[in-house]
Design an enzyme around this catalytic site. Structure first.
Site, PDB file in Angstrom:
ATOM      1  N   CYS A 137     -41.435  26.821 -19.331  1.00  0.00           N
ATOM      2  CA  CYS A 137     -41.008  27.233 -20.917  1.00  0.00           C
ATOM      3  C   CYS A 137     -41.489  26.094 -21.565  1.00  0.00           C
ATOM      4  CB  CYS A 137     -39.551  27.345 -20.818  1.00  0.00           C
ATOM      5  SG  CYS A 137     -38.885  27.848 -22.749  1.00  0.00           S
ATOM      6  N   CYS A 186     -40.739  31.958 -23.751  1.00  0.00           N
ATOM      7  CA  CYS A 186     -41.901  31.996 -22.542  1.00  0.00           C
ATOM      8  C   CYS A 186     -41.527  33.340 -21.679  1.00  0.00           C
ATOM      9  CB  CYS A 186     -41.429  30.917 -21.606  1.00  0.00           C
ATOM     10  SG  CYS A 186     -39.845  31.038 -20.602  1.00  0.00           S
ATOM     11  N   LYS A 211      -7.674  16.832 -49.183  1.00  0.00           N
ATOM     12  CA  LYS A 211      -8.730  17.479 -49.153  1.00  0.00           C
ATOM     13  C   LYS A 211      -9.061  18.975 -49.635  1.00  0.00           C
ATOM     14  CE  LYS A 211     -11.088  13.699 -47.729  1.00  0.00           C
ATOM     15  NZ  LYS A 211     -12.328  13.767 -46.443  1.00  0.00           N
ATOM     16  N   GLU A 260      -5.787  12.416 -59.227  1.00  0.00           N
ATOM     17  CA  GLU A 260      -7.101  12.491 -60.127  1.00  0.00           C
ATOM     18  C   GLU A 260      -8.048  12.808 -58.892  1.00  0.00           C
ATOM     19  OE1 GLU A 260      -7.753   8.310 -60.822  1.00  0.00           O
ATOM     20  OE2 GLU A 260      -8.356   7.755 -58.632  1.00  0.00           O
ATOM     21  N   LEU A 313      -8.668   5.422 -47.527  1.00  0.00           N
ATOM     22  CA  LEU A 313      -7.438   6.742 -47.860  1.00  0.00           C
ATOM     23  C   LEU A 313      -7.286   7.426 -46.612  1.00  0.00           C
ATOM     24  CD1 LEU A 313      -8.868   7.865 -51.304  1.00  0.00           C
ATOM     25  CD2 LEU A 313      -6.592   6.716 -50.964  1.00  0.00           C
ATOM     26  N   ASP A 359     -17.148  12.796 -54.739  1.00  0.00           N
ATOM     27  CA  ASP A 359     -17.983  12.463 -53.331  1.00  0.00           C
ATOM     28  C   ASP A 359     -19.190  11.654 -53.576  1.00  0.00           C
ATOM     29  OD1 ASP A 359     -18.345  12.757 -50.811  1.00  0.00           O
ATOM     30  OD2 ASP A 359     -18.931  14.819 -50.719  1.00  0.00           O
ATOM     31  N   CYS A 408     -32.375  30.041 -20.832  1.00  0.00           N
ATOM     32  CA  CYS A 408     -33.543  30.511 -20.322  1.00  0.00           C
ATOM     33  C   CYS A 408     -33.716  29.971 -18.818  1.00  0.00           C
ATOM     34  CB  CYS A 408     -34.655  29.956 -21.262  1.00  0.00           C
ATOM     35  SG  CYS A 408     -36.432  29.870 -20.384  1.00  0.00           S
ATOM     36  N   LYS A 445     -10.886  13.464 -56.487  1.00  0.00           N
ATOM     37  CA  LYS A 445     -11.695  12.518 -55.527  1.00  0.00           C
ATOM     38  C   LYS A 445     -13.055  12.988 -55.495  1.00  0.00           C
ATOM     39  CE  LYS A 445     -11.756  10.644 -50.910  1.00  0.00           C
ATOM     40  NZ  LYS A 445     -13.027  10.853 -50.405  1.00  0.00           N
ATOM     41  N   ASP A 504     -51.248   9.479 -51.143  1.00  0.00           N
ATOM     42  CA  ASP A 504     -50.199  10.491 -52.003  1.00  0.00           C
ATOM     43  C   ASP A 504     -50.425  12.053 -51.671  1.00  0.00           C
ATOM     44  OD1 ASP A 504     -49.266   8.208 -53.008  1.00  0.00           O
ATOM     45  OD2 ASP A 504     -50.483   8.254 -54.955  1.00  0.00           O
ATOM     46  N   ASP A 542     -55.159   5.277 -52.061  1.00  0.00           N
ATOM     47  CA  ASP A 542     -53.607   5.415 -52.481  1.00  0.00           C
ATOM     48  C   ASP A 542     -53.478   7.214 -52.811  1.00  0.00           C
ATOM     49  OD1 ASP A 542     -52.996   3.042 -52.276  1.00  0.00           O
ATOM     50  OD2 ASP A 542     -52.558   2.574 -54.396  1.00  0.00           O
ATOM     51  N   CYS A 550     -36.048  34.871 -22.742  1.00  0.00           N
ATOM     52  CA  CYS A 550     -36.585  33.771 -23.622  1.00  0.00           C
ATOM     53  C   CYS A 550     -37.590  34.039 -24.421  1.00  0.00           C
ATOM     54  CB  CYS A 550     -36.757  32.548 -22.599  1.00  0.00           C
ATOM     55  SG  CYS A 550     -37.408  31.233 -23.603  1.00  0.00           S
ATOM     56  N   TYR A 559     -11.817   3.715 -60.783  1.00  0.00           N
ATOM     57  CA  TYR A 559     -10.231   4.123 -60.278  1.00  0.00           C
ATOM     58  C   TYR A 559      -9.582   3.137 -59.770  1.00  0.00           C
ATOM     59  CZ  TYR A 559     -12.632   4.088 -55.487  1.00  0.00           C
ATOM     60  OH  TYR A 559     -13.415   3.842 -54.387  1.00  0.00           O
TER      61      TYR A 559
HETATM   62  O1  D41 Z   1     -12.873   9.520 -56.395  1.00  0.00           O
HETATM   63  C1  D41 Z   1     -12.712   8.831 -55.509  1.00  0.00           C
HETATM   64  N1  D41 Z   1     -13.778   9.108 -54.513  1.00  0.00           N
HETATM   65  C2  D41 Z   1     -11.820   7.705 -55.212  1.00  0.00           C
HETATM   66  C3  D41 Z   1     -11.590   6.811 -54.078  1.00  0.00           C
HETATM   67  C4  D41 Z   1     -10.542   7.792 -56.037  1.00  0.00           C
HETATM   68  N2  D41 Z   1     -10.392   8.617 -57.139  1.00  0.00           N
HETATM   69  N3  D41 Z   1      -9.566   6.758 -55.772  1.00  0.00           N
HETATM   70  C5  D41 Z   1      -9.654   6.105 -54.661  1.00  0.00           C
HETATM   71  N4  D41 Z   1      -8.609   5.147 -54.377  1.00  0.00           N
HETATM   72  C6  D41 Z   1      -8.650   4.368 -53.476  1.00  0.00           C
HETATM   73  C7  D41 Z   1      -7.583   3.272 -53.348  1.00  0.00           C
HETATM   74  C8  D41 Z   1      -6.129   3.883 -53.256  1.00  0.00           C
HETATM   75  C9  D41 Z   1      -7.748   2.852 -51.800  1.00  0.00           C
HETATM   76  C10 D41 Z   1      -7.812   2.197 -54.021  1.00  0.00           C
HETATM   77  C11 D41 Z   1     -10.805   6.135 -53.755  1.00  0.00           C
HETATM   78  C12 D41 Z   1     -10.543   5.254 -52.634  1.00  0.00           C
HETATM   79  N5  D41 Z   1      -9.667   4.326 -52.534  1.00  0.00           N
HETATM   80  C13 D41 Z   1     -11.693   5.269 -51.691  1.00  0.00           C
HETATM   81  N6  D41 Z   1     -12.771   5.807 -51.494  1.00  0.00           N
HETATM   82  C14 D41 Z   1     -13.522   5.393 -50.510  1.00  0.00           C
HETATM   83  C15 D41 Z   1     -12.656   4.653 -49.721  1.00  0.00           C
HETATM   84  C16 D41 Z   1     -11.395   4.531 -50.534  1.00  0.00           C
END
Ligand code: D41
Length: 714
Positions: A448, A427, A330, A131, A98, A135, A442, A133, A52, A48, A424, A242
């Site tokens: 090459c 070569c 976004k 609110e 969404l 990731d 190239c 979103k 490692d 191991d 290139c 959420y």
């Molecule tokens: O913060 C988020 N990633 C987020 C995702 C959020 N604040 N609200 C969300 N609300 C929804 C619905 C309106 C469909 C209930 C979501 C997402 N959906 C969502 N995230 C990924 C797929 C859908």
């Protein structure tokens, strides 16, 4: 066990990139090999501790040279087969996705659509919850009588994976709901990792020689999908709520009230959130959060707007998989400024020279970036990017980082425009650019080494020869050792090494069993479908779909090869001729195949004009037997199955493409020009030379109506 290769004694800090790349390939092959022994054969060949050490060395190598990380690197995969380890969970209420908004107008449109759908006047106020979103990954938590009973990932929205045991280790997620919760509540939200905690996790992982993650989102996903919950428990996962799925009693009358209810159960909400009364208020919110974005503790990729009134949400419903009552707005990709240290050139399979920006490592939204693609020569000229510039690097989601531009007032006084190489770097052959093309290539072909390795990698890739146990790392290793230089060498490897298996074992660190299995896998590919064979050759523009078209049109490798060689010589004689039928018969036939145009035909004939390609192909065909293409059985053979037909003149009942598609579906081969092998020529209005030629050759000529009658009912 194999002695460590000498390079491994070198301090990682002292390795050059080339040395690192070489060692990386060898290490990856070695680790995969030992994993196979350990996990699949239960027969570890290393202690191991020794194992490692290999993983640690690899992780440290990748920490210093992040560009060497590939998706199949052992640092990016777990040892045992994962995913299948989780049970499936059908969501009682689908987890929707969404819709996206990018521009201000998209938001105004969204609000307008909501108003119109509800038949509200222009100035009627509609309240929205806004609110951040985050990731991360969506999760659904089911509580019965206040107790957490099941946790599932989103999956495809209808069905996810059961991750209950792992979710119980996340501190933000209550096992028991506080207060008076309905009997059934499904809480939905996002699992994520804070940026600072993600970076710390990566630091510790690298130190231990464990997997280093590309970004917080990947780290969260990888941590949640661990088969061993103890590992999940050790990861800094967080959760915010959420939304909700099935509930036995409503949580409130509005989104805002329901959010507060979720908070009262003991959940964290996504903040800072706000109630807004229309598009202007939403956009104000968007801009404010945009300013805070770099200093928020977690990655966000946008904000989400949701109609506040649940009765209105109900009326609005959803289109396909996203609610009409919500949208994600976004943000543009995250950016950072750093120095462009140098521009290196990568040479691909088809000889394409791709410039890569080597950057002073910089943190772009939580991810360290040290390289970015510069695409091609034009791109560098258009943006006037120069070595030594301070440049803006941008990263959006999982895509490769890009250079947006340079910072003018930071440009060094002695800077000069980048001179794209005309040779290139691998070569030394001349690199040229064809008219109308953006790519510089190239011209070295198989001499090459970069192209040769890339072609070999392509040759053994999954949709080509797919030789088990001969992954890209091993190909690289064999190439460097001179054991495999061209595809045919793969099939002569065993004969050449037979007497010296032990030497092969020591040289590669593969293990005797593994070498024997490799030989078996290679044997198994001596016959192969014609389309795969054609695809595997890695001819420019010949992807899987085009390879299928060629296999279908020519049926056998002999016919295909002979026709290609002829087309190539026809084109060599008439290079300036633009009309396929005037170039020659084989060339016209090639261009006559549905979906194959002159550009593809030219790349094919270019390939067949090169002697080294012909030699490599001949050597390969001594080893491999591509199978004859057998057309998929049509329900019943039609009167034109196996016949060669030519359409000429203007057809009235259907377009040329449709006529060809129909004929091919009935098992006929559609050719572009008339020859002795033609069975039928179908003549439309104003047919010209082809009809005359058919008459001359005594080929059956059909009018459009006669053709229709012939195939009627099929
Ligand atoms: O913060 C988020 N990633 C987020 C995702 C959020 N604040 N609200 C969300 N609300 C929804 C619905 C309106 C469909 C209930 C979501 C997402 N959906 C969502 N995230 C990924 C797929 C859908």
């Amino acid at each position: 066990m194999t002695a460590p290769s000498p390079l491994r004694l070198t301090e990682i800090e002292e390795l050059t990139l080339d040395e690192a790349r070489e060692e990386h390939a060898a290490l990856v092959a070695e680790i995969h090999h030992h994993r196979e022994l350990y996990y699949s054969k239960d027969a570890p060949a290393l202690s191991d501790a020794d194992y490692d050490r290999l993983e640690q060395r690899l992780a440290r190598l990748e920490a210093r040279f992040p560009e060497l990380v590939t998706t199949d690197s052992p640092t990016q995969t777990v040892g045992a087969a994962p995913s299948s380890g989780f049970g499936k969970v059908k969501h009682k209420v689908a987890m929707l996705s969404l819709a996206n908004a990018f521009e201000d107008e998209d938001v105004a449109d969204f609000v307008g659509r909501v108003r119109r759908f509800l038949n509200l006047s222009e100035d009627a106020a509609v309240a929205f919850v806004a609110e951040p979103k985050i990731d991360g990954l969506s999760l659904s938590l089911r509580y019965e009588k206040g107790q957490l009973v099941q946790a599932a990932t989103r999956g495809d929205g209808a069905e996810g994976e059961d991750v209950t045991a792992n979710v119980r280790t996340i501190k933000d997620i209550p096992h028991t709901l506080k207060g008076n919760a309905p009997d059934i509540v499904e809480v939905r939200g996002e699992v994520y990792m804070n940026r600072a905690e993600f970076l710390e996790l990566n630091r510790v992982q690298a130190e231990k020689g464990d997997k280093v993650f590309a970004n917080p989102r990947n780290a969260a996903a990888g941590s949640l999908r661990q088969l061993d919950s103890k590992i999940t428990a050790s990861r800094p996962l967080r959760f915010f709520a959420y939304a909700w799925g099935e509930v036995s009693a409503p949580l409130g009358r509005t989104q805002w009230e329901s959010r507060q209810k979720l908070e009262s159960f003991g959940f964290t909400l996504s903040t800072p959130s706000r109630l807004c009364d229309g598009a202007d208020a939403l956009l104000d919110y968007y801009r404010e959060i945009g300013i805070q974005r770099p200093t928020l503790p977690f990655d966000i990729d946008g904000v989400v707007y949701k109609v506040n009134d649940l009765a209105l949400q109900e009326r609005l419903g959803f289109i396909s998989r996203s609610p009409r009552w919500a949208t994600a707005h976004k943000y543009p990709a995250e950016q950072a400024m750093t120095r462009l240290n140098t521009i290196s050139i990568q040479v691909g399979r088809t000889g394409a020279l791709t410039p890569v920006a080597e950057l002073e490592p910089v943190n772009v939204g939580g991810v360290v970036v040290s390289r970015a693609t510069l695409h091609n020569k034009d791109e560098i000229e258009r943006k006037d990017i120069r070595v030594g510039d301070m440049v803006i690097v941008q990263r959006a989601g999982d895509v490769i980082p890009q250079i947006v531009g340079y910072v003018a007032d930071k440009r060094p006084a002695d800077s000069h425009p980048y001179a794209f190489p005309d040779h290139c770097p691998e070569c030394g052959s001349i690199a040229t650019r064809e008219e109308g093309e953006v790519v510089t290539r190239c011209t070295g072909g198989l001499i090459c080494p970069a192209q040769a390795v890339e072609r070999l990698r392509h040759f053994v890739s999954r949709n080509a020869f797919d030789i088990e146990g001969l992954g890209i790392e091993r190909i690289q290793l064999f190439f460097e050792q001179g054991r495999i230089r061209q595809p045919a060498d793969i099939f002569t490897l065993e004969a050449r090494e037979e007497q010296r298996i032990d030497r092969l074992v020591t040289m590669t660190g593969f293990g005797k069993k593994s070498v024997e299995k490799l030989f078996q896998a290679i044997e198994a590919r001596r016959t192969i479908a014609l389309d795969r064979f054609i695809f595997a050759l890695g001819i420019r523009q010949i992807g899987e779909a085009t390879a299928k078209l060629l296999a279908r049109a020519y049926r056998t490798v002999e016919t295909w090869q002979a026709r290609m060689v002829q087309a190539a010589s026809e084109r060599a004689d008439k290079r300036e001729e633009k009309k396929p039928e005037l170039v020659g018969e084989a060339y016209a036939e090639l261009c006559g195949i549905e979906q194959i145009g002159v550009s593809v035909a030219d790349d094919l004939t270019d390939f067949f004009r090169e002697q080294h390609n012909l030699d490599a192909l001949a050597a390969l065909l001594e080893q491999v037997k591509p199978e004859e293409y057998v057309p998929p059985a049509t329900a019943s053979a039609s009167p034109v199955t196996g016949k060669t037909v030519v359409f000429t003149g203007t057809l009235v009942t259907m377009g040329r493409s449709e006529a060809k598609a129909k004929a091919e579906a009935l098992g006929a081969k559609v050719a572009g020009s008339v020859s002795g092998k033609t069975d039928y020529v179908i003549v439309g209005a104003d047919a010209g030379s082809k009809a005359a030629k058919a008459q001359e050759l005594g080929v059956t000529i059909l009018s459009e109506e006669e053709w229709a009658a012939l195939i009627a009912g099929h």
